[in-house]
Design a protein around this motif. Structure first.
Motif, PDB file in Angstrom:
ATOM      1  N   PHE A  38       0.839  -1.195   0.000  1.00 57.43           N
ATOM      2  CA  PHE A  38       0.000   0.000   0.000  1.00 57.43           C
ATOM      3  C   PHE A  38       0.873   1.244   0.000  1.00 57.43           C
ATOM      4  O   PHE A  38       1.975   1.234   0.562  1.00 57.43           O
ATOM      5  CB  PHE A  38      -0.871   0.040   1.265  1.00 57.43           C
ATOM      6  N   ASP A  39       0.356   2.323  -0.591  1.00 59.55           N
ATOM      7  CA  ASP A  39       1.047   3.601  -0.466  1.00 59.55           C
ATOM      8  C   ASP A  39       0.625   4.233   0.860  1.00 59.55           C
ATOM      9  O   ASP A  39      -0.234   3.697   1.581  1.00 59.55           O
ATOM     10  CB  ASP A  39       0.786   4.513  -1.670  1.00 59.55           C
TER      11      ASP A  39
ATOM     12  N   ALA B 169      -4.102   0.325  -2.213  1.00 63.98           N
ATOM     13  CA  ALA B 169      -3.368  -0.880  -2.598  1.00 63.98           C
ATOM     14  C   ALA B 169      -2.690  -0.624  -3.944  1.00 63.98           C
ATOM     15  O   ALA B 169      -3.334  -0.198  -4.899  1.00 63.98           O
ATOM     16  CB  ALA B 169      -4.311  -2.066  -2.701  1.00 63.98           C
ATOM     17  N   VAL B 170      -1.380  -0.869  -4.003  1.00 61.74           N
ATOM     18  CA  VAL B 170      -0.654  -0.656  -5.252  1.00 61.74           C
ATOM     19  C   VAL B 170      -0.241  -1.968  -5.904  1.00 61.74           C
ATOM     20  O   VAL B 170       0.006  -2.016  -7.108  1.00 61.74           O
ATOM     21  CB  VAL B 170       0.584   0.261  -5.053  1.00 61.74           C
TER      22      VAL B 170
ATOM     23  N   LEU C  70       6.785   2.340  -9.571  1.00 61.95           N
ATOM     24  CA  LEU C  70       6.178   3.332  -8.683  1.00 61.95           C
ATOM     25  C   LEU C  70       7.231   4.341  -8.257  1.00 61.95           C
ATOM     26  O   LEU C  70       8.425   4.036  -8.242  1.00 61.95           O
ATOM     27  CB  LEU C  70       5.590   2.636  -7.460  1.00 61.95           C
ATOM     28  N   PRO C  71       6.801   5.556  -7.906  1.00 59.54           N
ATOM     29  CA  PRO C  71       7.775   6.561  -7.479  1.00 59.54           C
ATOM     30  C   PRO C  71       8.424   6.176  -6.150  1.00 59.54           C
ATOM     31  O   PRO C  71       7.876   5.406  -5.366  1.00 59.54           O
ATOM     32  CB  PRO C  71       6.931   7.830  -7.327  1.00 59.54           C
TER      33      PRO C  71
ATOM     34  N   LEU D 137       3.827   0.399   2.559  1.00 57.17           N
ATOM     35  CA  LEU D 137       3.500  -0.482   3.662  1.00 57.17           C
ATOM     36  C   LEU D 137       3.073  -1.824   3.133  1.00 57.17           C
ATOM     37  O   LEU D 137       2.470  -1.909   2.057  1.00 57.17           O
ATOM     38  CB  LEU D 137       2.369   0.119   4.496  1.00 57.17           C
ATOM     39  N   THR D 138       3.362  -2.897   3.872  1.00 59.75           N
ATOM     40  CA  THR D 138       2.900  -4.223   3.478  1.00 59.75           C
ATOM     41  C   THR D 138       1.903  -4.726   4.511  1.00 59.75           C
ATOM     42  O   THR D 138       2.001  -4.385   5.708  1.00 59.75           O
ATOM     43  CB  THR D 138       4.055  -5.227   3.365  1.00 59.75           C
TER      44      THR D 138
END
Length: 93
Positions: A48-49, A54-55, A82-83, A88-89
């Motif tokens: 997650f950013d 969720a990414v 992603l930048p 976070l996981t």
């Protein structure tokens, strides 16, 4: 590094635990996320950013009990890089 488990030390662990660090961290171009399932069942590991979106989902399905490593290459669901930033996981089991 000690793994996080549900409940206090000496108590039977919950269905899942997750190492609190990815290695290497910070990373370029990939990092390994370690997790452990105390019992067999469905598992999901997602990234997650910081806004909570969720990414990328790295694991989603049934797994036997055991320790696992999953590699994240810094890419989102669409395969694009992603930048740089904080991610976070989350392990659900």
């Amino acid at each position: 590094m000690e793994a996080w488990r549900d409940g206090p030390p000496g108590e039977t662990p919950g269905p899942a635990s997750m190492t609190l660090a990815a290695h290497p961290n910070p990373f370029n171009p990939s990092t390994t996320i370690r997790y452990e399932l105390a019992r067999p069942g469905n598992a999901s590991v997602a990234v997650f950013d910081v806004r909570g979106h969720a990414v990328r989902t790295l694991v989603d399905g049934p797994k036997p009990a055991g320790r696992y490593d999953v590699v994240w290459d810094g890419r989102g669901h669409d395969g694009r890089a992603l930048p740089s930033g904080v991610y976070l996981t989350r392990l659900q089991a």
